[in-house]
Design an enzyme around this catalytic site. Structure first.
Site, PDB file in Angstrom:
ATOM      1  N   THR A 420      -2.392  -7.568 -26.072  1.00 10.42           N
ATOM      2  CA  THR A 420      -2.681  -6.996 -27.383  1.00 10.42           C
ATOM      3  C   THR A 420      -4.107  -7.339 -27.774  1.00 10.42           C
ATOM      4  OG1 THR A 420      -0.358  -7.299 -28.005  1.00 10.42           O
ATOM      5  CG2 THR A 420      -1.926  -6.905 -29.786  1.00 10.42           C
ATOM      6  N   VAL A 421      -4.801  -6.388 -28.419  1.00 10.04           N
ATOM      7  CA  VAL A 421      -6.185  -6.584 -28.845  1.00 10.04           C
ATOM      8  C   VAL A 421      -6.214  -6.667 -30.375  1.00 10.04           C
ATOM      9  CG1 VAL A 421      -8.536  -5.697 -28.782  1.00 10.04           C
ATOM     10  CG2 VAL A 421      -7.007  -5.305 -26.833  1.00 10.04           C
ATOM     11  N   ASP A 533      -9.287   1.793 -12.822  1.00  8.51           N
ATOM     12  CA  ASP A 533      -8.475   2.403 -13.887  1.00  8.51           C
ATOM     13  C   ASP A 533      -9.370   3.148 -14.877  1.00  8.51           C
ATOM     14  OD1 ASP A 533      -6.161   3.104 -15.196  1.00  8.51           O
ATOM     15  OD2 ASP A 533      -5.992   1.233 -16.311  1.00  8.51           O
TER      16      ASP A 533
END
Length: 710
Positions: A420-421, A533
């Site tokens: 989570t950021v 990615d």
């Protein structure tokens, strides 16, 4: 109406300390905390599992929002965490002189409540006697008698048809009765007896008539918790009800138990864990006595007043205030300072052993987290690369906790597979993005260490900058520069929340910057890096729409003596290189393929993979190839930019995208070649401002003479 307004006001005043902060809980999680306008704080509760004991169970009757004590069915007016409960008790009425008359005797029995002996009065009205007996203590009984010779509006004493008596202490079982001795021709033919809160009853002449319709009055009950005093209910027992660390215990004045209160400098619900929160006295001038409000500094549980530079004192209105500091200290001041220093040295000497043990405990805990979060793995990787971690700032756990308001959910700006950021604000007001790994997912530790290793050696304006890390917490944390304008996917796909359309000129600029950054990673970095990615969601945009590549958790460092690595396949469907997917051989051409998909998204405004499209066109590459084959390329261009775009640029970018998307990696261009070609498109002036209704695109394929036209 006036009584109702007063009740609502008192309810608000009782619970104002709890409602002063949006982060303070009133009831247990998932429990109702209101019945109409009445707040129901724990240990009281509505429903099973929401109260401390059965005595504190209340019921909210719908639809009129009538709150009742479940044990006695007595209506509740308000509940205060100060240990007071306002209820409505019935009036005893006797008009024929017999206690057998219905309503002449009112009885109540409470297990954890007692009528307040200082906040209530036994009141009799008419010509007779009102009495109250404690069923639990027969000798605990009071009476008051009225006389029928005077009537004085607004007053109540033993000579004007009204009498009042103070309450006994510890009365939990109540029996209220009225005895009528009115003469047949007396002004009044009835006698009334009732309990009433001080100030809630004012005698009126009409009250002594038999038509008096008042049925109940507010009464204050004292409540407590536990079965013993504070010294008996030890804090290490599970039954101890003061759950907040910042709470204090006080013996009840009117019962066998105790009540809990938040410590000075805190407010909230002391019966809940973390229920007492620090009061910021500096936000409200009425809560502090600092001479200058701007010099008030909040502290945990208290505050301090700081004098301006060049002054000394405690900075308080009722203290020494702030006075100019003299150049030379007098003898008394020197003695005082010397004494204080001596005491401090003595205290430091006595406490040195204690703090040594505390530091050792903290050091061991941080060492444990450091090892679990891959700190030794990081050191090993750095030693292999002959690099130092001094290039990256090490943040303390407390510093990042304050920056994110203890990782409050309102600070979350992104969530993904690696964690989570959060948005954080450092003490110097620098805004940063803090990435927190998933708790308990050991597989994420290696990815975090990998991302730290990769980003710590990158210095490029189009790669998100790593500012530092923190490994002494339960989960590892990475700190980045904060990018203000979201990601590219939101801008080109989410048309509802992003009404502003990114122009083709800006899209071409973004594509050029991404290609430049990937070219740097593949060929100019100290050790070549494959991102693995690349997708629109991992491309961030700042306020000037400058592109920043992010999320290097899946990236890999490629030794100089190797052109490819064999790894587990990682990436995102829709962007994944088919050759890498089939062979597990990772090369820099895998990033080239993913970048080609991003180019198609910039051209078409559509997602790389969408299940809302036809099965044969779910993959954007397939849809693009189909449109080219049918000479319908114009149909796939983003209509928001195709009308004012540059036709030749569309053609050349589409040409370049098809080269990047070739099945065999060796046939794809390098990112350096892609970056040079895109930069040339941006610098070329002869392709700007041209429009045409007929566009021809020529693409290299297995057949040299293959031409697509729209």
């Amino acid at each position: 109406m006036g009584l109702l307004l007063l009740q609502v006001l008192l309810q608000f005043l009782f619970l104002l300390p709890m409602l002063g902060s949006s982060t303070i809980n009133v009831a247990l999680p998932d429990c109702e905390y209101k019945c109409g306008n009445i707040i129901v704080p724990y240990p009281f509760g509505i429903g099973r599992g929401c109260y401390l004991e059965t005595a504190y169970a209340v019921e909210c009757q719908k639809p009129n929002n009538l709150l009742l004590l479940q044990e006695t069915r007595v209506p509740v007016i308000s509940i205060s965490l100060d240990g007071y409960l306002r209820v409505a008790l019935n009036v005893s009425r006797n008009c024929n002189g017999s206690e057998t008359e219905e309503g002449s005797v009112i009885s109540y029995s409470f297990s954890q409540f007692a009528t307040s002996d200082i906040r209530n009065m036994l009141t009799g009205v008419g010509c007779g006697t009102a009495s109250l007996r404690d069923n639990g203590n027969i000798g605990n009984q009071i009476t008051c008698s009225t006389e029928a010779n005077k009537m004085i509006e607004g007053s109540c004493n033993g000579s004007d048809h009204c009498c009042q008596s103070y309450m006994p202490r510890f009365a939990r079982g109540l029996r209220i009765s009225a005895t009528n001795i009115c003469q047949p021709k007396a002004y009044s033919s009835c006698t009334y007896g009732f309990l009433v809160e001080n100030g809630e009853y004012s005698f009126q002449e009409s009250d002594i008539s038999s038509s008096w319709t008042k049925k109940e009055y507010p009464v204050v009950l004292d409540w407590w918790v536990g079965k013993g005093r504070c010294r008996v209910e030890a804090k290490d027992l599970d039954s101890y009800a003061c759950k907040s660390e910042q709470s204090v215990c006080s013996d009840s004045d009117n019962g066998p138990g105790y009540v809990c209160n938040c410590s000075d400098g805190y407010r909230g619900n002391p019966y809940l864990r973390n229920g007492c929160q620090d009061i910021n006295e500096c936000e409200d001038p009425s809560l502090n006595d600092c001479i200058r409000q701007e010099n008030c500094k909040n502290r945990e549980g208290t505050y301090v007043c700081i004098c301006p530079k060049g002054h000394r004192g405690d900075g308080r209105k009722d203290g020494t205030g702030c006075v100019a500091n003299p150049q030379v200290m007098n003898l008394l001041t020197k003695i005082l300072v010397g004494t204080i220093v001596g005491i401090l040295v003595l205290l430091l000497g006595f406490s040195s052993v204690y703090w040594t043990l505390q530091r050792r405990k903290i050091f061991k805990m941080r060492e444990k987290f450091f090892e679990r979060n891959g700190g030794f793995l990081l050191q090993m990787q750095l030693s292999r690369q002959n690099r130092s971690s001094s290039q990256t700032r090490v943040f303390s756990a407390e510093e990042l906790k304050i920056a994110t308001e203890d990782y409050h959910e309102s600070r979350i700006i992104g969530q993904g597979g690696q964690g989570t950021v959060y948005k954080g604000v450092l003490p110097d007001n620098q805004i940063v993005a803090i990435k927190k790994a998933k708790i308990g997912d050991c597989s994420q530790v290696e990815e975090f260490i990998n991302e730290l290793l990769v980003l710590s050696q990158i210095n490029h304006r189009n790669v998100v900058k790593l500012l530092g890390c923190c490994l002494e917490t339960e989960v590892p944390l990475l700190v980045y520069e904060f990018i203000t304008n979201g990601n590219l996917a939101d801008h080109i796909h989410d048309r509802s929340s992003r009404p502003f359309v990114i122009s083709w000129k800006t899209r071409l600029k973004i594509a050029t910057e991404i290609a430049s950054a990937l070219s740097y990673l593949h060929s100019a970095a100290l050790v070549p890096i494959i991102h693995r990615d690349i997708k629109c969601a991992n491309i961030l945009l700042d306020k000037n729409y400058t592109a920043k590549i992010s999320d290097f958790g899946c990236s890999r460092l490629i030794p100089m003596d190797k052109e490819q690595l064999t790894t587990l396949v990682r990436g995102t469907l829709g962007y994944l290189d088919p050759e890498y997917f089939q062979t597990s051989h990772l090369t820099e051409k895998s990033d080239v393929y993913s970048f080609g998909v991003v180019l198609l998204e910039l051209l078409s405004g559509e997602k790389a993979l969408s299940f809302s499209r036809l099965e044969s066109e779910r993959h954007l590459v397939t849809r693009f190839d189909f449109a080219i084959g049918k000479n319908h390329l114009a149909d796939i261009l983003d209509q928001r930019i195709s009308g004012n775009g540059k036709v030749e640029q569309f053609s050349r970018v589409a040409h370049l995208a098809m080269r990047c998307l070739r099945i065999r990696g060796e046939e794809r261009p390098t990112m350096k070649e892609v970056a040079v070609e895109l930069e040339g498109l941006r610098d070329s002036k002869n392709v700007f401002g041209r429009r045409t209704d007929h566009i021809s695109f020529m693409f290299n394929s297995t057949k040299s003479d293959e031409v697509w036209t729209i």
